[in-house]
Design a protein around this motif. Structure first.
Motif, PDB file in Angstrom:
ATOM      1  N   VAL B 196       0.843  -1.200   0.000  1.00  0.00           N
ATOM      2  CA  VAL B 196       0.000   0.000   0.000  1.00  0.00           C
ATOM      3  C   VAL B 196       0.879   1.252   0.000  1.00  0.00           C
ATOM      4  O   VAL B 196       0.669   2.180  -0.772  1.00  0.00           O
ATOM      5  CB  VAL B 196      -0.932   0.006   1.239  1.00  0.00           C
ATOM      6  N   GLN B 197       1.898   1.230   0.865  1.00  0.00           N
ATOM      7  CA  GLN B 197       2.801   2.378   0.973  1.00  0.00           C
ATOM      8  C   GLN B 197       3.534   2.616  -0.356  1.00  0.00           C
ATOM      9  O   GLN B 197       3.633   3.738  -0.854  1.00  0.00           O
ATOM     10  CB  GLN B 197       3.814   2.112   2.097  1.00  0.00           C
ATOM     11  N   GLN B 198       4.028   1.528  -0.934  1.00  0.00           N
ATOM     12  CA  GLN B 198       4.742   1.637  -2.208  1.00  0.00           C
ATOM     13  C   GLN B 198       3.834   2.211  -3.296  1.00  0.00           C
ATOM     14  O   GLN B 198       4.240   3.087  -4.064  1.00  0.00           O
ATOM     15  CB  GLN B 198       5.245   0.253  -2.647  1.00  0.00           C
ATOM     16  N   SER B 199       2.607   1.724  -3.348  1.00  0.00           N
ATOM     17  CA  SER B 199       1.671   2.182  -4.378  1.00  0.00           C
ATOM     18  C   SER B 199       1.356   3.660  -4.191  1.00  0.00           C
ATOM     19  O   SER B 199       1.198   4.396  -5.161  1.00  0.00           O
ATOM     20  CB  SER B 199       0.388   1.354  -4.328  1.00  0.00           C
ATOM     21  N   ASP B 200       1.248   4.057  -2.935  1.00  0.00           N
ATOM     22  CA  ASP B 200       0.964   5.454  -2.652  1.00  0.00           C
ATOM     23  C   ASP B 200       2.143   6.337  -3.083  1.00  0.00           C
ATOM     24  O   ASP B 200       1.949   7.394  -3.692  1.00  0.00           O
ATOM     25  CB  ASP B 200       0.708   5.622  -1.150  1.00  0.00           C
ATOM     26  N   ASP B 201       3.343   5.894  -2.784  1.00  0.00           N
ATOM     27  CA  ASP B 201       4.531   6.638  -3.228  1.00  0.00           C
ATOM     28  C   ASP B 201       4.533   6.747  -4.756  1.00  0.00           C
ATOM     29  O   ASP B 201       4.745   7.816  -5.321  1.00  0.00           O
ATOM     30  CB  ASP B 201       5.821   5.912  -2.800  1.00  0.00           C
ATOM     31  N   TYR B 202       4.278   5.616  -5.399  1.00  0.00           N
ATOM     32  CA  TYR B 202       4.329   5.568  -6.861  1.00  0.00           C
ATOM     33  C   TYR B 202       3.217   6.422  -7.480  1.00  0.00           C
ATOM     34  O   TYR B 202       3.392   7.009  -8.546  1.00  0.00           O
ATOM     35  CB  TYR B 202       4.189   4.107  -7.316  1.00  0.00           C
ATOM     36  N   ALA B 203       2.087   6.469  -6.775  1.00  0.00           N
ATOM     37  CA  ALA B 203       0.935   7.221  -7.291  1.00  0.00           C
ATOM     38  C   ALA B 203       1.227   8.716  -7.376  1.00  0.00           C
ATOM     39  O   ALA B 203       0.539   9.435  -8.104  1.00  0.00           O
ATOM     40  CB  ALA B 203      -0.294   6.960  -6.421  1.00  0.00           C
ATOM     41  N   LYS B 204       2.236   9.173  -6.633  1.00  0.00           N
ATOM     42  CA  LYS B 204       2.542  10.610  -6.680  1.00  0.00           C
ATOM     43  C   LYS B 204       2.905  11.023  -8.105  1.00  0.00           C
ATOM     44  O   LYS B 204       2.528  12.084  -8.560  1.00  0.00           O
ATOM     45  CB  LYS B 204       3.667  10.951  -5.694  1.00  0.00           C
ATOM     46  N   ASN B 205       3.620  10.157  -8.819  1.00  0.00           N
ATOM     47  CA  ASN B 205       3.938  10.441 -10.222  1.00  0.00           C
ATOM     48  C   ASN B 205       3.067   9.669 -11.208  1.00  0.00           C
ATOM     49  O   ASN B 205       3.151   9.889 -12.409  1.00  0.00           O
ATOM     50  CB  ASN B 205       5.416  10.125 -10.491  1.00  0.00           C
ATOM     51  N   HIS B 206       2.292   8.733 -10.676  1.00  0.00           N
ATOM     52  CA  HIS B 206       1.453   7.897 -11.549  1.00  0.00           C
ATOM     53  C   HIS B 206       0.058   7.792 -10.937  1.00  0.00           C
ATOM     54  O   HIS B 206      -0.324   6.747 -10.405  1.00  0.00           O
ATOM     55  CB  HIS B 206       2.068   6.502 -11.680  1.00  0.00           C
ATOM     56  N   PRO B 207      -0.706   8.898 -11.022  1.00  0.00           N
ATOM     57  CA  PRO B 207      -2.000   8.929 -10.306  1.00  0.00           C
ATOM     58  C   PRO B 207      -2.975   7.824 -10.717  1.00  0.00           C
ATOM     59  O   PRO B 207      -3.852   7.471  -9.946  1.00  0.00           O
ATOM     60  CB  PRO B 207      -2.558  10.320 -10.641  1.00  0.00           C
ATOM     61  N   LEU B 208      -2.788   7.265 -11.908  1.00  0.00           N
ATOM     62  CA  LEU B 208      -3.703   6.202 -12.339  1.00  0.00           C
ATOM     63  C   LEU B 208      -3.628   4.965 -11.441  1.00  0.00           C
ATOM     64  O   LEU B 208      -4.530   4.134 -11.458  1.00  0.00           O
ATOM     65  CB  LEU B 208      -3.399   5.784 -13.786  1.00  0.00           C
TER      66      LEU B 208
END
Lengths: 368, 368
Positions: B196-208
């Motif tokens: 979850v944490q990783q996805s949230d970090d990644y979502a900062k540049n990849h909102p999809l």
């Protein structure tokens, strides 16, 4: 050429498995007059023709020269091979080609390469729906209902053709698609299979592992039972992004390891708290998001015949998403009868009805 | 002293949350004559007494000196503190003390330390059941029905006392318990929260990321919403085993990374195939195992009012575990109405009935 003119042309679908044949049915729902050519094994084509999924059986690829639109619904490697083969043909001018495979960068690179200088529009596609079933017999006109359908670029003809699928079209750059899916789909499959593998290794000296695994473990490893051939092809087609996610994840693990080593209670608590808040937040994004957010009602029911039926009869005017009957209590499974609704209003109505008509204990909450 | 004599003594339960009060109800089911003293906050004790969960309210720990059996049902750190405090008291000779916390090594080390040379039998316990509910109001005599109840050693008095819980007692060495649960429970919680944490970090540049996360991601991250305080205490109490699992998992990830880098198709396929076979095998162990194996029936139903009710009315003599109504098709969600049964026989009977009485398409399989 307008879509109206394109419609007068033939459409060729290569691959009539679950995806190809369901797309065909979706096309026909909105455009019953289109003429669909199908290419697949003979037995599959017989079924597809019989079922009205296609209009004409084709057993040679060069029939693609008659088509105005060509849809590839085959695995990734086969998609690449067909693209190569199609590029050798004398295709119609302005032919529109699209695919349905799970990765997009490799496909679009191939398109650039093989269709360069040719009068071909290639639009990459990834309908993000599926089923545990496969094959033409599982064809389902509703398969893509409300599912995301990624296209690598806007294309009105294609979107018009596919409008009967009732999917949610979303335009995503190939690289972005492969990055996002590496995080939310490809890498999680690696995690699940690795956790299963690790547990199996560990079980060699700790056989209780196979007995004490409970609900949380079960949920986390469910996708380890997915189709190994399909997932192998995804890893082979999107290696860089996936390797990036793996390396990044190892750093995530190092971060929490460090906190555990230091017995940093506050930091560990924040780690779990953050995870909780982020996940809840992802669900709040619902509607637009792909993780559905449900409203759950927990009913404490006696173990008597007919009780569930009685409750469902009370709720027959309310749309129910899921009914779970928990006969076993475990550390991470909710209790007894769990009924999930799509809206808070449905939840409230259901709660009122059950409380009015029975003396069962009822508890409601927004959940996943 | 025999259990019969022990029964004549008072039993003290420290902590009347979900676990403590459910254990109390389970004890009383089989042994209605036992006298249970309860120690907790005043409001909790009022409720517990009112509900017949305890027989007497206690507000000072030294009342434990009257008890023949003392059960600690509080968080890990509080358990350790109470053990220390109990060891200072003039407890009854041959007093039996047990706990209910999620880790065992630290608890048993403490027991050795504080009860050394005293006439105390300390048996560590971990009832592996729970609920999303908490507190005395959620007390449930059936909470531990069929759940594993780990004890660090065989103790007939204790097992007799707790027989009304209808749990499956299993004797596990403290270290072994903490190793096995680190693999199947503690580490998976870290995995889920990290993903979850990783996805949230990644979502900062990849909102999809937040939009395209689907069923597999949802399942894998469900336990990230678990109680952060409880899981923090587990990590702090079992750090070595958990750190070992994390390091080992990084190696699992390195192994598959290597295969991906080498584009080793055969090895990747084996990785997924193995995961699939192992997981299926874990489920075959069912009955004894904690991952329940169900028999699923998939019914293709029209979207009409009353259809589900009609099917359930057909099946009212058959024991159903779960009913899932899939209105959305996603890449990893099965289709339409899914009804799960505990036995293959129930599945067959249900299938026959539905096929006889309706013209809906029905498909059955053994699933998880």
């Amino acid at each position: 050429m307008s879509f109206k003119e394109k419609k007068l042309e033939k459409i060729m679908i290569i691959g009539l498995g679950l995806i190809g044949s369901s797309v065909a049915l979706g096309i026909k729902r909105e455009h019953p007059d289109v003429h669909i050519l199908g290419l697949d094994r003979a037995e599959t084509l017989d079924i597809a023709l019989e079922a009205g999924i296609i209009d004409e059986k084709v057993n040679e690829l060069n029939v693609a020269e008659q088509a105005g639109i060509i849809l590839l619904a085959v695995p990734i490697q086969a998609t690449l091979d067909y693209m190569e083969a199609l590029s050798q043909l004398d295709l119609k001018k302005n032919v529109l080609i699209t695919d349905t495979s799970s990765t997009k960068t490799e496909i679009m690179l191939k398109a650039k390469e093989v269709f360069k200088g040719k009068n071909v529009t290639f639009v990459g596609g990834h309908p993000m729906a599926g089923s545990h079933k496969s094959g033409v017999l599982a064809a389902d006109v509703n398969l893509f209902e409300n599912a995301y359908y990624v296209l690598t670029e806007k294309n009105e003809d294609l979107q018009e053709l596919l409008s009967g699928l009732h999917a949610k079209f979303i335009i995503v750059e190939p690289k972005e698609h492969d990055q996002v899916t590496s995080q939310v789909s490809h890498f999680p499959h690696i995690l699940a299979s690795s956790l299963v593998q690790q547990s199996d290794d560990y079980a060699k000296n700790h056989p209780l592992v196979k007995h004490l695994a409970a609900g949380g473990f079960r949920d986390m490893t469910r996708i380890a039972e997915a189709d190994s051939i399909m997932w192998t092809s995804v890893l082979l087609s999107n290696p860089e992004e996936i390797l990036g996610r793996i390396e990044d994840f190892k750093q995530q693990l190092d971060t929490i390891s460090q906190k555990i080593s230091e017995k940093d209670e506050q930091a560990i608590k924040e780690f779990f708290e953050n995870g909780k808040i982020i996940r809840q937040h992802m669900e709040i994004l619902k509607g637009k998001g792909a993780i559905p957010s449900f409203y759950d009602l927990y009913v404490s029911i006696p173990d008597e015949k007919g009780v569930i039926l009685r409750i469902l009869a009370l709720l027959q005017d309310i749309s129910i998403v899921n009914i779970k009957i928990n006969e076993e209590n475990r550390e991470d499974i909710h209790g007894q009868l769990q009924i999930s609704f799509k809206t808070e209003k449905d939840l409230s109505r259901a709660r009122e009805m059950i409380e009015f008509a029975t003396d069962f204990e009822v508890e409601g909450e927004q959940d996943d």
